[in-house]
Design an enzyme around this catalytic site. Structure first.
Site, PDB file in Angstrom:
ATOM      1  N   VAL A   1      -4.883  -1.797   3.613  1.00 57.29           N
ATOM      2  CA  VAL A   1      -3.889  -2.657   4.242  1.00 57.29           C
ATOM      3  C   VAL A   1      -4.800  -3.737   5.206  1.00 57.29           C
ATOM      4  CG1 VAL A   1      -2.067  -2.808   5.820  1.00 57.29           C
ATOM      5  CG2 VAL A   1      -2.319  -1.016   3.923  1.00 57.29           C
TER       6      VAL A   1
ATOM      7  N   ASP B   1     -13.818   3.110  17.921  1.00 60.01           N
ATOM      8  CA  ASP B   1     -13.747   4.352  17.174  1.00 60.01           C
ATOM      9  C   ASP B   1     -12.515   5.101  17.585  1.00 60.01           C
ATOM     10  OD1 ASP B   1     -13.990   6.859  15.809  1.00 60.01           O
ATOM     11  OD2 ASP B   1     -15.932   7.204  16.380  1.00 60.01           O
TER      12      ASP B   1
ATOM     13  N   TYR C   1      -2.907  16.205   5.929  1.00 55.98           N
ATOM     14  CA  TYR C   1      -2.416  14.698   5.963  1.00 55.98           C
ATOM     15  C   TYR C   1      -1.425  14.352   6.511  1.00 55.98           C
ATOM     16  CZ  TYR C   1      -1.800   9.888   4.682  1.00 55.98           C
ATOM     17  OH  TYR C   1      -1.437   8.556   4.603  1.00 55.98           O
TER      18      TYR C   1
END
Length: 291
Positions: free
Chosen positions: A12, A35, A124
């Site tokens: 994306v 990060d 997830y």
């Protein structure tokens, strides 16, 4: 307008960098510069850039791998979005964040709406839901866009995997009882641009959670058939496809059988909708041939 995009090399993000390029100054913070697993860096990085808009395109998207590294998945998918929301609220700017169909368990027989209760089946999905909740807890102007089955011509995804395997093998077994909408990253980026333009022009709808996928539905098997049909049309070798149930292809993470999302609210509130999944696939592959 200065737009801060987290993530640099993801599917994306790559398309966002192209689609949003002429809307203003893009500040793309890849892992080398920010990060997101190091939560202490996030507020300082956003404060230093002082953007007019934040688009969070970074995430831990390796669904099966997340099962064995839940702490990292939570840091990237839950903690980081919450901190980005805090930074956006502090600056008084909007945050656009991408979530997933995996926040649902897939047991509903119809497409899911934004009002349906999430019930993730995997690390997830759980981490992505926690990210949504962290953003909502902060409040402020935000769009949480749930999408599904994202693919592109870069990275690791179903399209590229099938494109390779269909030409290498004589027969390929593909799951046929998981239903959803394959969604091209290019379409997601284009819709994101439309949302930003609506906000910029004072035509914003309500902030909150929305579903953003391609129109229509298919199975992974049907998606593979469509990819194979395009290979065959180009005179390339193509394996025979055999449909199988999810039970015949066990994975570390449990997938929802129904990943269909009702996207009508986004069209009503913001005037933004996606093309049919098959049309978007053809557009994606046409871009490959032109490259």
């Amino acid at each position: 307008m200065k737009i801060l995009i987290t993530g640099q090399h993801g599917q994306v993000s790559r398309h966002l960098q192209h689609s949003l390029a002429d809307l203003g100054e893009l500040c793309v913070l890849g892992r080398e510069r920010l990060d997101l697993g190091q939560s202490g860096q996030i507020l300082a990085a956003v404060r230093a850039e002082r953007p007019d808009l934040i688009v969070n395109a970074a995430a831990h998207t390796a669904v099966d791998q997340a099962e064995s590294e839940p702490d990292l998945a939570h840091a990237l998918n839950a903690t980081a979005p919450g901190l980005l929301a805090e930074a956006a609220a502090e600056l008084g700017v909007p945050l656009i964040h991408y979530s997933t169909d995996y926040v649902f368990d897939g047991r509903k027989p119809a497409p899911y709406t934004e009002q349906d209760a999430p019930n993730p089946l995997s690390v997830y999905g759980t981490s992505k839901l926690a990210g949504e909740q962290a953003i909502q807890a902060v409040g402020g102007q935000h769009l949480i866009l749930r999408t599904s089955w994202v693919y592109s011509l870069q990275g690791r995804n179903f399209l590229l995997t099938m494109h390779k395997l269909l030409q290498e093998r004589e027969e390929l077994r593909v799951v046929a009882d998981q239903i959803g909408a394959p969604t091209w990253a290019g379409s997601i980026a284009h819709s994101t641009r439309q949302l930003i333009e609506r906000w910029r022009d004072g035509q914003a709808g309500e902030w909150g959670v929305y579903h953003l996928t391609a129109q229509g539905e298919t199975s992974w098997f049907g998606f593979a058939q469509a990819i194979g049909a395009q290979l065959a049309a180009q005179g390339k070798p193509c394996a025979r496809l055999e449909p199988i149930p999810t039970s015949a292809y066990p994975t570390p993470a449990t997938r929802p059988l129904n990943s269909r999302l009702d996207c009508s609210r986004l069209a009503q509130q913001w005037g933004v909708s996606q093309p049919d999944w098959h049309d978007a696939l053809l557009e994606c592959l046409a871009a490959q041939r032109q490259a």
